[in-house]
Design a protein around this motif. Sequence first.
Motif, PDB file in Angstrom:
ATOM      1  N   UNK A   1       5.631  42.976  13.885  1.00  0.00           N
ATOM      2  CA  UNK A   1       6.607  42.601  12.872  1.00  0.00           C
ATOM      3  C   UNK A   1       6.599  43.712  11.823  1.00  0.00           C
ATOM      4  N   UNK A   2       7.647  44.444  11.756  1.00  0.00           N
ATOM      5  CA  UNK A   2       7.716  45.644  10.926  1.00  0.00           C
ATOM      6  C   UNK A   2       7.429  45.369   9.452  1.00  0.00           C
ATOM      7  N   UNK A   3       8.003  44.327   8.900  1.00  0.00           N
ATOM      8  CA  UNK A   3       7.796  44.023   7.481  1.00  0.00           C
ATOM      9  C   UNK A   3       6.350  43.662   7.178  1.00  0.00           C
ATOM     10  N   UNK A   4       5.770  42.815   8.009  1.00  0.00           N
ATOM     11  CA  UNK A   4       4.376  42.406   7.792  1.00  0.00           C
ATOM     12  C   UNK A   4       3.450  43.597   7.921  1.00  0.00           C
ATOM     13  N   UNK A   5       3.687  44.440   8.906  1.00  0.00           N
ATOM     14  CA  UNK A   5       2.856  45.629   9.093  1.00  0.00           C
ATOM     15  C   UNK A   5       2.967  46.566   7.895  1.00  0.00           C
ATOM     16  N   UNK A   6       4.180  46.796   7.432  1.00  0.00           N
ATOM     17  CA  UNK A   6       4.381  47.701   6.298  1.00  0.00           C
ATOM     18  C   UNK A   6       3.662  47.188   5.053  1.00  0.00           C
ATOM     19  N   UNK A   7       3.784  45.912   4.784  1.00  0.00           N
ATOM     20  CA  UNK A   7       3.119  45.328   3.621  1.00  0.00           C
ATOM     21  C   UNK A   7       1.608  45.434   3.756  1.00  0.00           C
ATOM     22  N   UNK A   8       1.101  45.208   4.949  1.00  0.00           N
ATOM     23  CA  UNK A   8      -0.345  45.280   5.166  1.00  0.00           C
ATOM     24  C   UNK A   8      -0.857  46.710   5.018  1.00  0.00           C
ATOM     25  N   UNK A   9      -0.090  47.679   5.515  1.00  0.00           N
ATOM     26  CA  UNK A   9      -0.503  49.087   5.380  1.00  0.00           C
ATOM     27  C   UNK A   9      -0.550  49.475   3.908  1.00  0.00           C
ATOM     28  N   UNK A  10       0.459  49.097   3.164  1.00  0.00           N
ATOM     29  CA  UNK A  10       0.489  49.404   1.728  1.00  0.00           C
ATOM     30  C   UNK A  10      -0.705  48.738   1.041  1.00  0.00           C
ATOM     31  N   UNK A  11      -0.985  47.513   1.394  1.00  0.00           N
ATOM     32  CA  UNK A  11      -2.102  46.781   0.818  1.00  0.00           C
ATOM     33  C   UNK A  11      -3.424  47.491   1.133  1.00  0.00           C
ATOM     34  N   UNK A  12      -3.615  47.878   2.388  1.00  0.00           N
ATOM     35  CA  UNK A  12      -4.855  48.567   2.774  1.00  0.00           C
ATOM     36  C   UNK A  12      -4.989  49.896   2.031  1.00  0.00           C
ATOM     37  N   UNK A  13      -3.908  50.647   1.929  1.00  0.00           N
ATOM     38  CA  UNK A  13      -3.970  51.938   1.250  1.00  0.00           C
ATOM     39  C   UNK A  13      -4.260  51.764  -0.236  1.00  0.00           C
TER      40      UNK A  13
END
Length: 122
Positions: free
Chosen positions: A92-104
């Motif tokens: 899921x592109x949106x969930x992945x993007x949010x998670x990557x930003x959160x991790x970074x």
Amino acid sequence: MTVAGLVAPARAAGATAQVQSDLDQAALAFREGQAAFLRGDYEAALLHYQRSYQLAPFPNTLYNIALADERLLRYDDAIAALSRYLQDLPPDREARSAAVVNREARSAAVVNREARSAAVAD
């Protein structure tokens, strides 16, 4: 019908019951983790979340593991859990993007905390 013909459905029913039992136990462990987290007992929360993930490896549980690790100041473990979370997420592109930003963001916060600690120590 042969004995073998009766055993196979019984085994399948037993396996299904075991899976359901594991899911029920995982859900209970997760709820116990949530309760512990809310009362500020992050060590207990982490143990419950880990048990839940062991029984039923849902990616979202990894996120909760990361939160508990973060509250326990175990930043490397928190980042590792978030990385596993990202690997296990459905595409899921949106969930992945949010998670990557959160991790970074969390990784940057760890670097900043460590730099401030080192500056204070000097």
